[in-house]
Design a protein around this motif. Structure first.
Motif, PDB file in Angstrom:
ATOM      1  N   ASN A   1       0.851  -1.200   0.000  1.00 50.43           N
ATOM      2  CA  ASN A   1       0.000   0.000   0.000  1.00 50.43           C
ATOM      3  C   ASN A   1       0.880   1.242   0.000  1.00 50.43           C
ATOM      4  OD1 ASN A   1      -1.426   2.324   1.513  1.00 50.43           O
ATOM      5  ND2 ASN A   1      -3.076   1.015   0.774  1.00 50.43           N
ATOM      6  N   VAL A   2       0.721   2.056  -1.025  1.00 54.23           N
ATOM      7  CA  VAL A   2       1.640   3.172  -1.220  1.00 54.23           C
ATOM      8  C   VAL A   2       1.549   4.221  -0.109  1.00 54.23           C
ATOM      9  CG1 VAL A   2       0.082   4.443  -2.775  1.00 54.23           C
ATOM     10  CG2 VAL A   2       2.553   4.737  -3.001  1.00 54.23           C
ATOM     11  N   VAL A   3       0.364   4.414   0.451  1.00 49.90           N
ATOM     12  CA  VAL A   3       0.230   5.407   1.533  1.00 49.90           C
ATOM     13  C   VAL A   3       0.938   4.891   2.792  1.00 49.90           C
ATOM     14  CG1 VAL A   3      -1.387   6.700   2.971  1.00 49.90           C
ATOM     15  CG2 VAL A   3      -1.930   6.269   0.568  1.00 49.90           C
ATOM     16  N   GLU A   4       0.772   3.605   3.058  1.00 54.42           N
ATOM     17  CA  GLU A   4       1.419   3.020   4.235  1.00 54.42           C
ATOM     18  C   GLU A   4       2.941   3.069   4.085  1.00 54.42           C
ATOM     19  OE1 GLU A   4      -0.047  -0.883   5.106  1.00 54.42           O
ATOM     20  OE2 GLU A   4      -2.098  -0.177   5.466  1.00 54.42           O
ATOM     21  N   VAL A   5       3.436   2.675   2.919  1.00 53.77           N
ATOM     22  CA  VAL A   5       4.898   2.659   2.708  1.00 53.77           C
ATOM     23  C   VAL A   5       5.452   4.083   2.797  1.00 53.77           C
ATOM     24  CG1 VAL A   5       6.735   2.163   1.055  1.00 53.77           C
ATOM     25  CG2 VAL A   5       4.862   0.545   1.339  1.00 53.77           C
ATOM     26  N   ASP A   6       4.778   5.030   2.156  1.00 59.12           N
ATOM     27  CA  ASP A   6       5.263   6.414   2.206  1.00 59.12           C
ATOM     28  C   ASP A   6       5.235   6.971   3.632  1.00 59.12           C
ATOM     29  OD1 ASP A   6       5.548   6.247  -0.511  1.00 59.12           O
ATOM     30  OD2 ASP A   6       4.465   8.090  -0.978  1.00 59.12           O
ATOM     31  N   SER A   7       4.224   6.582   4.387  1.00 55.63           N
ATOM     32  CA  SER A   7       4.118   7.070   5.771  1.00 55.63           C
ATOM     33  C   SER A   7       5.271   6.535   6.615  1.00 55.63           C
ATOM     34  CB  SER A   7       2.779   6.639   6.385  1.00 55.63           C
ATOM     35  OG  SER A   7       1.722   7.191   5.648  1.00 55.63           O
ATOM     36  N   VAL A   8       5.560   5.233   6.472  1.00 52.88           N
ATOM     37  CA  VAL A   8       6.677   4.646   7.226  1.00 52.88           C
ATOM     38  C   VAL A   8       7.996   5.278   6.788  1.00 52.88           C
ATOM     39  CG1 VAL A   8       7.982   2.513   7.609  1.00 52.88           C
ATOM     40  CG2 VAL A   8       5.480   2.477   7.705  1.00 52.88           C
TER      41      VAL A   8
ATOM     42  N   SER B   1       1.560  13.266   8.201  1.00 58.52           N
ATOM     43  CA  SER B   1       0.360  14.112   8.196  1.00 58.52           C
ATOM     44  C   SER B   1       0.690  15.559   7.814  1.00 58.52           C
ATOM     45  CB  SER B   1      -0.338  14.075   9.559  1.00 58.52           C
ATOM     46  OG  SER B   1       0.446  14.740  10.521  1.00 58.52           O
ATOM     47  N   GLU B   2       1.994  15.887   7.749  1.00 54.54           N
ATOM     48  CA  GLU B   2       2.393  17.226   7.305  1.00 54.54           C
ATOM     49  C   GLU B   2       2.812  17.242   5.842  1.00 54.54           C
ATOM     50  OE1 GLU B   2       5.332  18.779   9.918  1.00 54.54           O
ATOM     51  OE2 GLU B   2       3.942  18.931  11.613  1.00 54.54           O
ATOM     52  N   VAL B   3       2.653  16.100   5.185  1.00 51.62           N
ATOM     53  CA  VAL B   3       2.984  16.024   3.754  1.00 51.62           C
ATOM     54  C   VAL B   3       1.667  16.020   2.981  1.00 51.62           C
ATOM     55  CG1 VAL B   3       4.119  14.663   1.953  1.00 51.62           C
ATOM     56  CG2 VAL B   3       5.096  14.745   4.273  1.00 51.62           C
ATOM     57  N   ASP B   4       1.435  17.082   2.237  1.00 51.29           N
ATOM     58  CA  ASP B   4       0.120  17.282   1.630  1.00 51.29           C
ATOM     59  C   ASP B   4      -0.359  16.108   0.780  1.00 51.29           C
ATOM     60  OD1 ASP B   4       0.021  19.684   2.865  1.00 51.29           O
ATOM     61  OD2 ASP B   4       0.168  20.910   1.051  1.00 51.29           O
ATOM     62  N   HIS B   5       0.549  15.547  -0.042  1.00 51.25           N
ATOM     63  CA  HIS B   5       0.053  14.495  -0.941  1.00 51.25           C
ATOM     64  C   HIS B   5      -0.205  13.180  -0.199  1.00 51.25           C
ATOM     65  CE1 HIS B   5       4.503  13.985  -1.418  1.00 51.25           C
ATOM     66  NE2 HIS B   5       4.199  12.716  -1.456  1.00 51.25           N
ATOM     67  N   ILE B   6       0.517  12.927   0.898  1.00 51.72           N
ATOM     68  CA  ILE B   6       0.230  11.708   1.681  1.00 51.72           C
ATOM     69  C   ILE B   6      -1.112  11.883   2.401  1.00 51.72           C
ATOM     70  CG2 ILE B   6       1.001  10.163   3.508  1.00 51.72           C
ATOM     71  CD1 ILE B   6       3.879  10.865   2.856  1.00 51.72           C
ATOM     72  N   ARG B   7      -1.283  13.070   2.993  1.00 47.20           N
ATOM     73  CA  ARG B   7      -2.558  13.348   3.672  1.00 47.20           C
ATOM     74  C   ARG B   7      -3.718  13.298   2.671  1.00 47.20           C
ATOM     75  NH1 ARG B   7      -1.214  18.137   5.902  1.00 47.20           N
ATOM     76  NH2 ARG B   7      -2.453  19.254   4.368  1.00 47.20           N
ATOM     77  N   GLY B   8      -3.487  13.876   1.502  1.00 46.53           N
ATOM     78  CA  GLY B   8      -4.529  13.885   0.462  1.00 46.53           C
ATOM     79  C   GLY B   8      -4.875  12.478  -0.001  1.00 46.53           C
TER      80      GLY B   8
END
Ligand code: SF4
Ligand code: SF4
Length: 372
Positions: free
Chosen positions: A221-228, A238-245
């Motif tokens: 999952n790209v959101v999970e990987v990017d968050s980690v 949560s301070e990265v607009d495209h991850i939050r979006g």
């Protein structure tokens, strides 16, 4: 599925990162065509932290082939870089000869116009046919900073499926939402972040500082990987607009992620990130800035104010280091709105500039930056 973390300085350990997730056969099946998308945005070696290590990409190709599937590596660099020049330096131009797997230069291969039904920034785009027609898509970014989007990881790596100059559409309409839009159209079935040598600092994605992060992160999952990966870089997703979006649009969750392998704390470090969340919130799409300029430029004329050119750069604006500039004019081609001119010295018309920083990404001298 969980996210795996492997502390290592060896590209071949990507195998361990995927095995922790259950092995490549959980992601690809015999007979499938699998597109593998590294980040080869510019013509620098992977030791600079700007591009994905070709050795790691080759190892992923081998794992895909062992499953009876056909791996194809595909990439398009930052516009207006010439793909043939970009791919030769980090070792992708002879990828096929060296490793025996096909490499596709997306800018010189078939592409299709696609609609983006859930698009918030872009309604359509021009995307590689190989990517659109593949059975599985493996996303292999490098762990690095980005002067505009804070981090450049799996979500951001998707911009490279857009052909050549068409990438300007994403910048003109709003980069963070545009990145999410692309991820709503093409799903990453597996995301592997090359964090062995990454990049920090406000010069990312091309001119930041290389840093040995010694880690590989993988997950489906790209959101999970990017968050980690963002947390490993010392940031807050949560301070990265495209991850939050992306989370807001249901592409994955930033929290509650199960992790396997090495402890996040054992690989995390406080990196120099171009943090400017407040500024990014206002951002500042090409459209909003241009609407603003409809008012601002006439007002400047009435009040006798100069529309910017020689004024010192304000936070969020383009900073030009004339001492470093050698006059190559590459930045003029990169600018989607023709805000730059070269007349003895490089100048930026800030009434036209949409703060996309495409120019800074391509400057070979590192003479352009965002003023923080
Ligand atoms: S700012 Fe950089 S890209 Fe632009 S002309 Fe100068 S050296 Fe070339
Ligand atoms: S001058 Fe640079 S930052 Fe401004 S619009 Fe052009 S490319 Fe973007």
């Amino acid at each position: 599925m969980p996210v795996s973390i492997v502390k290592t300085n060896k590209a071949a350990d990507v195998r361990r990162a995927v095995e922790l997730l259950g092995g490549m056969s959980r992601f690809v099946s015999s007979g499938e065509k699998v597109v593998i998308k590294p980040n080869v945005c510019c013509g620098k070696e992977s030791s600079t932290g700007a591009v994905t290590d070709p050795e790691m990409v080759a190892e992923v190709c081998r794992m895909v082939a062992e499953c009876g599937a056909t791996p194809v590596v595909a990439e398009s660099p930052i516009y207006p870089f010439k793909p043939e020049r970009v791919f030769s330096r980090p070792g992708y131009a002879d990828f096929t000869e060296k490793y025996g797997f096909e490499f596709i230069d997306i800018d010189n291969a078939p592409f299709r116009e696609i609609q983006v039904p859930r698009g918030k920034a872009i309604a359509h785009s021009f995307v590689s046919t190989d990517v659109l027609q593949c059975d599985k898509f493996i996303n292999m970014p490098v762990m690095k900073t980005h002067l505009q989007t804070v981090v450049s990881l799996g979500l951001k790596n998707m911009k490279g499926i857009v052909v050549g100059k068409q990438k300007h559409i994403v910048h003109l309409q709003g980069l963070d939402e545009g990145i999410v839009d692309l991820n709503t159209v093409v799903k990453s079935h597996l995301v592997i972040v090359d964090g062995i040598i990454g990049m920090e600092g406000t010069g990312g994605p091309t001119n930041g500082r290389a840093v040995e992060m010694d880690v590989i992160v993988a997950g489906d999952n790209v959101v999970e990987v990017d968050s980690v990966a963002t947390r490993i870089m010392g940031g807050d997703p949560s301070e990265v607009d495209h991850i939050r979006g992306a989370e807001r649009r249901g592409l994955g969750s930033m929290d509650g992620i199960q992790m396997l392998g090495d402890d996040l704390a054992s690989v995390a470090a406080s990196r120099d990130l171009p943090r400017s969340p407040k500024m990014n919130q206002f951002l500042i799409t090409g459209i909003s800035l241009r609407l603003w300029n409809l008012v601002r430029v006439p007002w400047a004329k009435i009040t006798g104010g100069e529309p910017v050119r020689k004024k010192a750069a304000q936070p969020g604006e383009l900073l030009i280091d004339h001492g470093l500039c050698d006059g190559c004019r590459l930045c003029l081609k990169a600018c989607p709105v023709d805000a730059l001119s070269y007349d003895d010295l490089l100048g930026c018309d800030s009434a036209e500039c949409i703060r996309c920083f495409c120019c800074a990404e391509v400057c070979p001298q590192g003479a352009l930056a965002k003023k923080f």
